[in-house]
Design an enzyme around this catalytic site. Structure first.
Site, mmCIF file in Angstrom:
data_model
loop_
_atom_site.group_PDB
_atom_site.id
_atom_site.type_symbol
_atom_site.label_atom_id
_atom_site.label_comp_id
_atom_site.label_asym_id
_atom_site.label_seq_id
_atom_site.Cartn_x
_atom_site.Cartn_y
_atom_site.Cartn_z
ATOM 1 N N HIS A 72 0.847 -1.197 0.000
ATOM 2 C CA HIS A 72 0.000 0.000 0.000
ATOM 3 C C HIS A 72 0.883 1.247 0.000
ATOM 4 O O HIS A 72 2.108 1.156 0.158
ATOM 5 C CB HIS A 72 -0.969 0.004 1.181
ATOM 6 C CG HIS A 72 -0.317 0.063 2.534
ATOM 7 N ND1 HIS A 72 0.500 -0.932 3.011
ATOM 8 C CD2 HIS A 72 -0.376 0.995 3.528
ATOM 9 C CE1 HIS A 72 0.907 -0.631 4.239
ATOM 10 N NE2 HIS A 72 0.409 0.538 4.559
ATOM 11 N N HIS B 118 1.345 3.850 2.012
ATOM 12 C CA HIS B 118 1.822 4.577 3.180
ATOM 13 C C HIS B 118 3.345 4.584 3.115
ATOM 14 O O HIS B 118 3.977 3.594 2.732
ATOM 15 C CB HIS B 118 1.321 3.931 4.477
ATOM 16 C CG HIS B 118 -0.078 4.338 4.822
ATOM 17 N ND1 HIS B 118 -0.889 3.619 5.670
ATOM 18 C CD2 HIS B 118 -0.819 5.414 4.422
ATOM 19 C CE1 HIS B 118 -2.069 4.212 5.777
ATOM 20 N NE2 HIS B 118 -2.042 5.302 5.034
ATOM 21 N N ASP C 72 5.957 4.303 4.952
ATOM 22 C CA ASP C 72 6.877 3.332 5.547
ATOM 23 C C ASP C 72 6.883 2.006 4.791
ATOM 24 O O ASP C 72 7.590 1.075 5.178
ATOM 25 C CB ASP C 72 6.560 3.112 7.026
ATOM 26 C CG ASP C 72 5.124 2.692 7.292
ATOM 27 O OD1 ASP C 72 4.246 3.021 6.478
ATOM 28 O OD2 ASP C 72 4.867 2.038 8.327
ATOM 29 N N HIS C 73 6.135 1.943 3.690
ATOM 30 C CA HIS C 73 6.105 0.730 2.886
ATOM 31 C C HIS C 73 6.602 0.941 1.456
ATOM 32 O O HIS C 73 6.780 -0.047 0.738
ATOM 33 C CB HIS C 73 4.691 0.143 2.860
ATOM 34 C CG HIS C 73 4.258 -0.362 4.204
ATOM 35 N ND1 HIS C 73 4.306 -1.688 4.559
ATOM 36 C CD2 HIS C 73 3.796 0.301 5.289
ATOM 37 C CE1 HIS C 73 3.876 -1.832 5.807
ATOM 38 N NE2 HIS C 73 3.572 -0.633 6.268
ATOM 39 N N HIS D 167 -7.328 -1.724 5.686
ATOM 40 C CA HIS D 167 -6.497 -0.707 6.326
ATOM 41 C C HIS D 167 -7.108 0.655 6.002
ATOM 42 O O HIS D 167 -8.189 0.740 5.419
ATOM 43 C CB HIS D 167 -5.057 -0.851 5.822
ATOM 44 C CG HIS D 167 -4.060 -0.050 6.603
ATOM 45 N ND1 HIS D 167 -4.078 0.038 7.973
ATOM 46 C CD2 HIS D 167 -2.995 0.705 6.194
ATOM 47 C CE1 HIS D 167 -3.088 0.798 8.374
ATOM 48 N NE2 HIS D 167 -2.420 1.222 7.318
ATOM 49 N N ASP E 5 -0.095 -4.110 6.829
ATOM 50 C CA ASP E 5 -1.010 -3.355 7.673
ATOM 51 C C ASP E 5 -2.475 -3.735 7.450
ATOM 52 O O ASP E 5 -3.002 -3.625 6.338
ATOM 53 C CB ASP E 5 -0.841 -1.861 7.396
ATOM 54 C CG ASP E 5 0.586 -1.401 7.673
ATOM 55 O OD1 ASP E 5 1.467 -2.268 7.769
ATOM 56 O OD2 ASP E 5 0.803 -0.187 7.793
ATOM 57 N N HIS F 32 6.163 -5.376 12.085
ATOM 58 C CA HIS F 32 5.532 -4.052 12.033
ATOM 59 C C HIS F 32 5.235 -3.535 13.442
ATOM 60 O O HIS F 32 4.169 -3.010 13.732
ATOM 61 C CB HIS F 32 4.244 -4.087 11.187
ATOM 62 C CG HIS F 32 3.842 -2.721 10.687
ATOM 63 N ND1 HIS F 32 2.946 -1.926 11.338
ATOM 64 C CD2 HIS F 32 4.225 -2.014 9.594
ATOM 65 C CE1 HIS F 32 2.777 -0.798 10.681
ATOM 66 N NE2 HIS F 32 3.551 -0.819 9.609
#
Length: 301
Positions: free
Chosen positions: A60, A62, A64-65, A140, A210, A268
């Protein structure tokens, strides 16, 4: 099957921890799964060859990914990459990456293919003669997928003694390994089970980034060899987990138990906790086969 954790902590990178990124080595294929900041540095630290990475899966959008993705793409170019690179990710992944490449005048000198994912149901996104990859729709705050990697059943090992006892010509060996019966010149039918052994059992890996606790994924990941399931919080923060649409270690273990998986890998983690050992302790109250992901940890199954 080998899993190398490059990063497995939530939100922001720190001097001692990295955001989500991992490499799965299955059937001699290397798949990069998520690409948080610092991924290319972690690849170097773990001595993983850049040239072997041809497929990248992004769960996804976000940061941090995937914030490490454009840097990795640019480094591939500086290393004079030749191989095609395939990126699988949500709608918007192509736009955000190509915008950065265009504004920095850093177009790749290799073919860059984007496979945009929009389906809210599980679908096949990659397949070759040895491995198949399907999405795991997750819940999410934005559109998110996990990924299920499965080995395909290989050829049946030849029972050489049996084949030779029937005086079967070598030209038929390939068909026999593919599972076919053989008819001898005298008309006698020899069943394949008498000429081969059962193939090596296949392995499977499910990556669930997530997501809120969601039992709808259970039929997709049922009985996998290894399940990576996010465990951002401990149970004492269950309300916060629900609010931010994340899971607790206990919830991850519950999914593992109900899906009857063989191994659960937690990751995570929120950095609010003093020790990630607390996550394993909580999960093991529900499910016994629990492993803790940590940066540079390598698991072999």
């Amino acid at each position: 099957m080998k899993l190398t954790i490059l990063g497995c902590y939530a939100a922001t990178p720190r001097t001692i921890t990295n955001p989500t990124s991992q490499v799965l080595d299955i059937k001699n294929r290397l798949f990069l799964i998520d690409c948080g900041e610092g991924t290319q540095v972690q690849l170097r630290k773990n001595k993983i060859k850049f040239s072997k990475i041809n497929h990248i899966f992004i769960s996804h959008l976000h940061g941090d990914h995937f914030y490490g993705l454009v840097g990795l793409i640019s480094t591939f170019m500086l290393l004079n990459r030749i191989n095609d690179l395939h990126i699988y990710g949500p709608k918007g992944i192509k736009e955000v990456i190509t915008l950065q490449l265009r504004l920095s005048n850093s177009w790749t000198n290799y073919n860059l293919f984007f496979h945009v994912l929009e389906s809210k149901t599980s679908e096949i996104v990659y397949e070759d003669e040895k491995v198949i990859v399907t999405t795991i729709p997750l819940k999410h705050r934005i559109y998110t997928n996990g990924f299920l990697f499965r080995e395909k059943i290989g050829d049946r090992p030849l029972n050489v003694e049996a084949v030779q006892s029937y005086k079967i010509d070598k030209c038929y060996y390939q068909n026999i390994k593919k599972g076919k019966d053989i008819t001898l010149e005298n008309g006698q039918l020899i069943e394949n089970s008498k000429l081969t052994f059962d193939p090596i059992p296949t392995k499977s890996y499910a990556f669930c980034s997530d997501t809120i606790y969601d039992e709808s994924i259970i039929p997709i990941i049922k009985e996998v060899d290894v399940l990576y399931h996010e465990s951002t919080f401990l149970q004492q923060e269950e309300v916060l987990a629900e609010k931010t649409m994340h899971s607790t270690a206990k919830q991850a273990a519950t999914i593992a138990l109900k899906a009857n998986v063989k191994n659960l890998v937690l990751g995570h983690y929120s950095t609010r906790y003093e020790s990630i050992a607390l996550f394993k302790e909580e999960a093991m109250s529900i499910f016994s086969e629990v492993l803790l992901a940590d940066d540079t940890t390598c698991f072999e199954f």
